[in-house]
Scaffold this active site. Structure first.
Site, PDB file in Angstrom:
ATOM      1  N   GLU A 187       0.803  -1.218   0.000  1.00 56.70           N
ATOM      2  CA  GLU A 187       0.000   0.000   0.000  1.00 56.70           C
ATOM      3  C   GLU A 187       0.846   1.284   0.000  1.00 56.70           C
ATOM      4  O   GLU A 187       0.829   2.054   0.960  1.00 56.70           O
ATOM      5  CB  GLU A 187      -0.955  -0.005   1.200  1.00 56.70           C
ATOM      6  N   GLU A 395      -5.103  -8.650   0.692  1.00 58.96           N
ATOM      7  CA  GLU A 395      -5.749  -8.307   1.967  1.00 58.96           C
ATOM      8  C   GLU A 395      -7.231  -8.102   1.734  1.00 58.96           C
ATOM      9  O   GLU A 395      -7.639  -7.458   0.758  1.00 58.96           O
ATOM     10  CB  GLU A 395      -5.207  -7.004   2.566  1.00 58.96           C
TER      11      GLU A 395
HETATM   12  O1  IFM Z   1      -4.057  -3.114   9.170  1.00 59.84           O
HETATM   13  C1  IFM Z   1      -4.022  -2.614   7.873  1.00 59.84           C
HETATM   14  C2  IFM Z   1      -2.836  -3.153   7.112  1.00 59.84           C
HETATM   15  O2  IFM Z   1      -1.647  -2.876   7.755  1.00 59.84           O
HETATM   16  C3  IFM Z   1      -2.789  -2.523   5.745  1.00 59.84           C
HETATM   17  N1  IFM Z   1      -4.041  -2.650   5.050  1.00 59.84           N
HETATM   18  C4  IFM Z   1      -5.236  -2.289   5.770  1.00 59.84           C
HETATM   19  C5  IFM Z   1      -5.273  -2.972   7.120  1.00 59.84           C
HETATM   20  C6  IFM Z   1      -6.555  -2.581   7.873  1.00 59.84           C
HETATM   21  O3  IFM Z   1      -6.613  -1.207   8.049  1.00 59.84           O
END
Ligand code: IFM
Length: 500
Positions: A187, A395
């Site tokens: 990210e 994710e």
């Molecule tokens: O916890 C975070 C992660 O570190 C990165 N993506 C989003 C998740 C939830 O906010």
């Protein structure tokens, strides 16, 4: 109807593999089911084994930056409880585990020779996974920049790119024999825009021009890391994880449509275009042309480096987003949206686009709208506009208001419903041609949710923070069944709603 989850034994689930229930929804053979975590969010032991200080140590120890002043000092104590957590992964039955390497454990000052104790920890992670038949998926950077590099300017400085390439090569040479899948950055939007734009994340800087420069240097670092990994591990599969989301307009008024387009430029195209097509979106180049240093840091040849071919694109998806033009929030309210009362951050105000939310719409504990169909929409778009790159959902998950019941169990029907819905959304996108090859739940366990500290729980496993005891939640058993069956079983018979 109340929520019920039928508890299949794992043996029973094994049996369903040969005689799939006619109502089960199968995944393709070899679909990479996994779970994910990140170093600073789970490891703790921040001053053990020669680890240096990261920007998140500094930020979380600065008063007022995180909820309750929480820090990652101990987190889930994963560093010291590695074997227990590896056993949990084996019980979960996932085929892959996505974890990140803490840069300051490997290079305490962000440069120079590797710290053997740091490498040794990740060797134990990887060897422990492989011994349990779990594929390691290694992320090199999940936001924990060594503080000495921030002291020299951090991501807005070009030198950080060379430092990252050196670090990537060091880790790849050390672990390349046992790790086949690599993610360069997690990210980068968050690193650049929350870190240097809104200041909500470490290092807490609010400067649009620096956020643009950080974006470019992060992407360049990604491209250099791709090369460094491939030189050390020619057979490696390499990708990047981008947080992407469909951006909607509150009304069809041209000003709202334009605000959504600008927001899409910042959130999605600013990353997708350079990585997958080798150019920055013209509207973004124009929008940020007055923000110094901004795109002035781009040099000849950089975009060729950034767009080196990838083996997969990682996507982190949680929620869709709607915006209104900043002058049209009243009309958005009439159209059924609520407008946040909190201060609009620098990123949105610079884009003249206000994030709004549907009234009485289901949301997670993060306040994020729950809409699985938006994931299908996103995947369809990627398939249309950026074809030919396989996708891993690196994710997806939900923060829920979990609690331990009197019987000691943690029942989390909202999370099961969320995961079930999003896995169905993946299958729907696959049917339309999207090449999604894997899915990682965020997260294996509750952990340090950055500026929210420990106030938000995303885990399949409950962490009792005073004792660090682990309790697998109902969603853990549900996911274990799903993975073992390689199918969505008809276990979710009714759904409990998220709070509106
Ligand atoms: O916890 C975070 C992660 O570190 C990165 N993506 C989003 C998740 C939830 O906010």
């Amino acid at each position: 109807m109340p929520f019920r989850i039928r508890r299949h034994s794992y043996a029973e689930v094994g049996a369903t593999l040969s005689a799939l229930d006619s109502n089960a929804v199968p995944f393709p053979k070899g679909f990479l089911f996994g779970a994910a975590t990140a170093a600073y969010q789970v490891e703790g032991s921040v001053d053990v084994g020669g680890r240096g200080v990261s920007i998140w140590d500094t930020f979380s120890h600065t008063s007022g930056k995180t909820v309750n002043g929480d820090t990652g000092d101990i987190a889930c104590d994963h560093f010291l409880r590695l074997e227990e957590d590896l056993d949990l992964l084996a019980e979960l039955g996932v085929r892959a585990y996505r974890f990140s390497v803490s840069w300051p454990r490997i290079q305490p000052t962000g440069k120079g020779p590797a710290n053997p104790e740091g490498l040794d920890f990740y060797r134990r992670v990887v060897d422990g996974l492989r011994a349990r038949g779990i594929v390691p998926v290694l992320t090199l950077y999940h936001w924990d920049l060594p503080q000495p590099l921030q002291d020299e300017g951090g991501w807005p400085q070009r030198d950080t790119v060379s430092r990252f390439a050196e670090y990537a090569g060091t880790v790849a040479r050390a672990l390349g024999g046992t790790v086949g899948r690599w993610i360069t950055l997690n990210e980068p939007w968050c690193s650049a825009w929350l870190g240097y734009g809104s200041g909500h994340h470490a290092p807490g800087i609010r400067d649009i021009g620096k956020a643009v420069a950080a974006t470019h240097h992060l992407l360049l670092a990604h491209g250099e890391a791709v090369q460094a990994i491939r030189s050390a591990v020619p057979a490696a599969e390499v990708g990047i994880s981008l947080n992407l989301t469909p951006i909607r307009h509150a009304t069809d008024h041209e000003d709202d449509v334009a605000a959504a387009r600008r927001t899409d430029g910042n959130a999605n195209r600013l990353f997708l275009d350079p990585v997958l097509t080798g150019s920055y979106p013209p509207d973004m180049l124009e929008h940020y042309q007055g923000s110094a240093p901004g795109f002035a840091v781009v040099r000849d040849g950089d975009l060729e480096v950034i767009s080196r071919p990838l083996d997969f694109l990682g996507i982190n998806y949680y929620t869709p987003q709607t915006v209104a033009d900043e002058a049209r929030t009243a009309q958005a309210m009439v159209a059924g949206y609520c407008v946040p009362t909190a201060e609009i951050d620098l990123i949105s105000s610079d884009l003249h686009a206000v994030p709004v939310q549907r009234q009485a719409f289901r949301r997670t504990e993060m306040g994020w709208e729950v809409e699985p169909a938006a994931l299908t929409e996103l995947l369809d778009r990627l398939h249309q506009e950026y074809p030919h790159v396989p996708i891993l959902l690196t994710e997806n998950g939900a923060a829920c208001a979990d609690y331990v019941g009197q019987d000691g169990s943690v029942q989390d029907p909202e999370r099961i419903r969320y995961l079930d819905g999003h896995l169905r959304a993946v299958l729907q996108a696959r049917e339309a041609g999207s090449d999604v090859r894997g899915y990682f739940v965020w997260s294996l366990m509750d952990n340090f949710e950055w500026a929210y500290g420990y106030s938000k729980r995303f885990g399949l496993v409950w962490i009792d923070y005073p004792t660090r005891t682990r309790i697998p939640k109902d969603s853990f058993r549900w996911y274990a069944q799903t993975v073992r069956a390689n199918a969505l079983l008809p276990t979710v018979e009714a759904t409990a709603g998220f709070r509106a």
